[in-house]
Motif scaffolding. Structure first.
Motif, short mmCIF file in Angstrom:
data_model
loop_
_atom_site.label_atom_id
_atom_site.label_comp_id
_atom_site.label_asym_id
_atom_site.label_seq_id
_atom_site.Cartn_x
_atom_site.Cartn_y
_atom_site.Cartn_z
N UNK A 103 0.80 -1.40 -0.23
CA UNK A 103 -0.07 0.00 0.07
C UNK A 103 1.06 1.20 -0.21
N UNK A 104 1.93 1.16 0.76
CA UNK A 104 2.91 2.30 0.85
C UNK A 104 3.58 2.51 -0.62
N UNK A 105 3.91 1.58 -1.04
CA UNK A 105 4.55 1.55 -2.51
C UNK A 105 3.59 2.01 -3.37
N UNK A 106 2.21 1.85 -3.49
CA UNK A 106 1.32 2.29 -4.29
C UNK A 106 1.24 3.58 -4.29
N UNK A 107 1.08 4.19 -2.80
CA UNK A 107 0.87 5.57 -2.81
C UNK A 107 2.11 6.38 -3.15
N UNK A 269 7.30 3.33 -18.78
CA UNK A 269 8.02 3.58 -17.40
C UNK A 269 9.26 2.93 -16.92
N UNK A 270 9.14 1.64 -17.67
CA UNK A 270 10.53 0.58 -17.48
C UNK A 270 11.46 1.32 -18.32
N UNK A 271 11.30 1.81 -19.62
CA UNK A 271 12.16 2.22 -20.67
C UNK A 271 12.75 3.52 -20.13
N UNK A 272 11.87 4.38 -19.59
CA UNK A 272 12.38 5.69 -19.38
C UNK A 272 12.60 6.07 -17.70
N UNK A 277 3.58 2.91 -11.07
CA UNK A 277 3.18 1.69 -10.91
C UNK A 277 3.29 0.61 -12.11
N UNK A 278 3.49 1.28 -13.00
CA UNK A 278 3.88 0.43 -14.30
C UNK A 278 5.08 -0.49 -14.11
N UNK A 279 6.21 0.17 -13.92
CA UNK A 279 7.65 -0.36 -13.50
C UNK A 279 7.40 -1.12 -12.17
N UNK A 280 6.81 -0.82 -11.48
CA UNK A 280 6.68 -1.46 -10.12
C UNK A 280 6.21 -2.74 -10.57
N UNK A 281 5.03 -3.04 -11.36
CA UNK A 281 4.17 -4.20 -11.77
C UNK A 281 5.46 -5.20 -12.56
N UNK A 282 6.27 -4.47 -13.41
CA UNK A 282 7.14 -5.19 -14.26
C UNK A 282 8.23 -5.70 -13.41
N UNK A 283 8.64 -5.14 -12.38
CA UNK A 283 9.75 -5.60 -11.58
C UNK A 283 9.18 -6.57 -10.53
N UNK A 288 9.19 -12.43 -9.61
CA UNK A 288 8.09 -13.33 -9.24
C UNK A 288 7.60 -13.21 -7.94
N UNK A 289 7.28 -11.87 -7.62
CA UNK A 289 6.83 -11.52 -6.54
C UNK A 289 5.23 -11.71 -6.39
N UNK A 290 4.57 -12.51 -6.40
CA UNK A 290 3.09 -12.92 -6.76
C UNK A 290 2.34 -11.99 -5.90
N UNK A 291 2.79 -11.65 -4.76
CA UNK A 291 1.58 -10.88 -3.98
C UNK A 291 1.45 -9.40 -4.60
N UNK A 292 2.58 -8.85 -4.99
CA UNK A 292 2.30 -7.76 -5.79
C UNK A 292 1.70 -7.79 -6.84
#
Length: 325
Positions: A103-107, A269-272, A277-283, A288-292
């Motif tokens: 939640x903190x990361x999303x904010x 977001x990943x390339x730039x 949140x986009x790069x957060x999802x890709x990471x 393999x962090x299924x919770x995120x």
């Protein structure tokens, strides 16, 4: 109208529960807790004791759906699904597999995502509509034909090509903007110019061609011919009459996409190097962090449902004849 919205919200809750359940089943059908433990520890040749210890620390040592070792309600509550997925229904995203507060990361990452998504969305929508109206204004001419060819070429090229070509041309050759990066405050403008420009160009072809088809369909209707017969200028006909009556199908795609702006852009977001949140999802996918990943899939589904409801409500604003009983 209120009953309609409440009914749609109820359907949305059921859909979210289904998405949550399906996502959980798919993720754990691909990766069992033992697989997740071995991947996190660092390989297949790890001891069974190390695997069990990792599962206990991260809460994956319980059964998936039903705990036959417990009695009463604990047979359902002492499970991975109840502890890791049910809290998502109340938007409690919990912690990632490495212990970070999701939640903190999303904010924290919502701001960078919106800083990129909002100008790309607004400017891209404006550019697509204006370009489509220009083609309709010069319909059946060389300008219209050339514009359609340009649209087909633009939509035939992958969005990844625009990113790579933009970085090569404007960052490496011309050195007008930096390759990537992110700073606090107004200094971020120089890092946002290129990804916003790339986002506008990458969507210009498909959206302009779609809007041109909508506008051409309206351009030959009786009310347009009546407006021209009254002596109105072509600009007044296009902007005051044609564009207003073509707003319903435009709203379907635009208003429903507004809540999804919070999710950011996965590739851009990943390339730039934008920490959204986009790069957060890709990471999270790479790690393999299924919770995120589960949390982001659930959040995206919830925002999409809200967008569809907003689109339905906006119909009544644009066209008062539309009513939902």
């Amino acid at each position: 109208m209120i009953r309609y919205v409440l009914r749609r919200l109820l359907y949305g809750v059921l859909i979210l529960f289904g998405v949550n359940l399906l996502t959980f089943v798919l993720f754990f059908a691909v990766n069992t807790p033992d697989d997740m433990a071995r991947l996190a520890i660092g390989g297949q040749r790890v001891s069974a004791e190390a695997v069990e210890q990792w599962k206990q620390v991260h809460g994956y040592d319980k059964p998936l759906f039903y705990n036959d070792q417990a009695t009463g309600s604990e047979a359902l509550t002492k499970t991975i699904f109840y502890e890791r997925s049910v809290p998502l229904l109340r938007f409690d995203f919990g912690f990632s597999d490495n212990g970070a507060d999701i939640t903190r990361e999303i904010k924290q990452r919502m701001g960078p995502s919106l800083a990129l998504a909002i100008p790309t969305f607004i400017l891209g929508l404006w550019a697509s509509i204006m370009f489509a109206l220009l083609l309709v204004f010069f319909r059946a001419t060389a300008v219209d034909f050339t514009g359609v060819v340009v649209c087909v070429v633009l939509l035939s090229i992958s969005g990844l090509f625009y990113i790579i070509a933009g970085q090569w041309m404007f960052a490496k050759v011309l050195r007008w903007v930096p390759y990537s990066g992110w700073l606090d405050g107004m200094q971020n403008i120089k890092f946002l110019i290129l990804p916003v420009l790339v986002g506008i160009i990458s969507r210009l072809g498909a959206e302009s061609r779609f809007y041109r088809s909508l506008f051409l369909e309206e351009a030959y209707k009786d009310y347009i011919r009546t407006a021209r017969a009254k002596g109105l200028s072509e600009q007044a006909v296009l902007f005051k009459h044609l564009l207003r009556n073509a707003m319903l199908p435009i709203l379907t795609g635009t208003v429903s996409a507004i809540p999804l702006l919070f999710m950011g852009s996965l590739i851009a977001e990943s390339f730039f190097g934008i920490p959204g949140l986009g790069s957060y999802t890709i990471d999270a996918i790479n790690a393999q962090d299924l919770s995120i990943v589960r949390a982001m899939v659930f959040l995206g589904s919830a925002l999409y449902i809200v967008g569809l409801i907003l689109a339905d409500i906006s119909y009544t604003v644009v066209d008062p004849r539309v009513r939902f009983e």
